[in-house]
Design a protein around this motif. Sequence first.
Motif, PDB file in Angstrom:
ATOM      1  N   SER A 238     -58.443  50.236  18.181  1.00  0.00           N
ATOM      2  CA  SER A 238     -57.201  49.492  18.397  1.00  0.00           C
ATOM      3  C   SER A 238     -57.588  48.033  18.649  1.00  0.00           C
ATOM      4  O   SER A 238     -58.752  47.722  18.910  1.00  0.00           O
ATOM      5  CB  SER A 238     -56.478  50.014  19.632  1.00  0.00           C
ATOM      6  OG  SER A 238     -57.218  49.638  20.784  1.00  0.00           O
ATOM      7  N   SER A 271     -52.908  53.742  23.423  1.00  0.00           N
ATOM      8  CA  SER A 271     -51.564  54.010  23.972  1.00  0.00           C
ATOM      9  C   SER A 271     -50.531  54.291  22.885  1.00  0.00           C
ATOM     10  O   SER A 271     -49.599  55.059  23.095  1.00  0.00           O
ATOM     11  CB  SER A 271     -51.110  52.836  24.843  1.00  0.00           C
ATOM     12  OG  SER A 271     -51.093  51.649  24.080  1.00  0.00           O
ATOM     13  N   ALA A 273     -49.179  51.521  20.639  1.00  0.00           N
ATOM     14  CA  ALA A 273     -48.277  50.368  20.431  1.00  0.00           C
ATOM     15  C   ALA A 273     -47.836  50.341  18.967  1.00  0.00           C
ATOM     16  O   ALA A 273     -48.588  50.771  18.087  1.00  0.00           O
ATOM     17  CB  ALA A 273     -49.013  49.071  20.778  1.00  0.00           C
ATOM     18  N   GLN A 275     -47.702  48.050  16.896  1.00  0.00           N
ATOM     19  CA  GLN A 275     -48.614  47.326  15.990  1.00  0.00           C
ATOM     20  C   GLN A 275     -49.799  48.203  15.585  1.00  0.00           C
ATOM     21  O   GLN A 275     -50.365  48.019  14.518  1.00  0.00           O
ATOM     22  CB  GLN A 275     -49.130  46.037  16.652  1.00  0.00           C
ATOM     23  CG  GLN A 275     -48.073  45.004  16.931  1.00  0.00           C
ATOM     24  CD  GLN A 275     -47.446  45.166  18.311  1.00  0.00           C
ATOM     25  OE1 GLN A 275     -47.689  46.156  18.995  1.00  0.00           O
ATOM     26  NE2 GLN A 275     -46.635  44.203  18.707  1.00  0.00           N
TER      27      GLN A 275
END
Length: 325
Positions: A238, A271, A273, A275
């Motif tokens: 990420s 997590s 997100a 994006q």
Amino acid sequence: MGKRMMVVAETKDGKLRQVSLEALHAAYTLKEEGDEIIAVLPGHGLDAPARELAGHVEGRVITLDHPDLKTYSAEAYYLAFSRLLDEDQPDLVLLGHTAVGRDLAPQLAARLDAGQISDVTALEITDEGALFTRPLFAGKAFEKKRLTGSRGVVTLRPNNLPPAGPVASPAEIVPAGDTVSGTPLQTVIRDIVRKTTGKVDLTEAKVVVSGGRGVKSADGFKPLEELAEVLQGAVGASRGACDAGYCDYALQIGQTGKVVTPELYIACGISGAIQHLAGMSQSRIIIAINKDPEAPIFKIADYGIVGDLFEVVPLLTREFKQTLS
Ligand code: FAD
């Protein structure tokens, strides 16, 4: 007379890229009686990949072999393709939605005065003609588009269509004339310095094991690398992990990183997100490992494991090792 479809193939490290065979599959899906398929392979030292490509093509393989085409450059590739397009006048050009395809496709579309549809993940034949599906808003929605003009250029997201299978009699390989020499290039690529030497290409990997800020350090990626190795996959990350300096930005997956569509995506300590999802939500099966049961990644995961990745990942590695050996 039928349509002429041109598939622009690509090599990486001297090997034919899998997405080229997927683009070829798209061409066969769209092919109607009387249509012709031409595959074009640009690069340098193309004997082996051209032979491999020819084994999947019913028609012609044209090679554009020149030292200036060894590494992609917009200028040299545009020069090389211009004459070919002017001579062959394809109705439809299909390319992989790769770094090269994304840059080259609009140039080819401009040269042909053709419409362009990018990042296609699926196609279907309807009474209205071919419909191309592509993601919108970072994968939150999809649109179905069709080409209205007589000419089109389409890029296909890797790993979404099956590769074209082998053909009974391989295509003839026809070297194109030298369209590059004689025109001085404004820029020449002298060398490519690689930031990572990943064993498996992230964008074409069938399995991606990705780490987020939850891996906590560069060393925290080691268990992920071991799992990826057992599954013959690639390691991704990420932006959180990249920003924290745990890994190189070359591994970043997401809206501002790479887009991957593997058969299996294992998100560890990520997590979820929006994006990040933009770069991986089209993966066939998603496994999320996160110690927070409320983490948004679980909303898109097919399988969720609530737990500490440093316990769960080595367990998975051990189990897969036993099962796969
Ligand atoms: P966090 O959100 O901090 O999540 C870490 C997770 O790890 C948490 O859910 C936590 O519960 C879990 N965790 C912690 N320890 C453990 C453990 N031991 N075991 C299991 N789980 C654990 N992000 C991208 O990824 N790609 C992009 O391309 C991208 N582009 C962006 C573009 C823009 C314009 C903006 C504004 C943001 C972009 N981001 C991108 C950032 C994105 O918004 C998030 O900040 C980022 O994805 C968060 O990374 P993360 O999930 O690793 O970190």
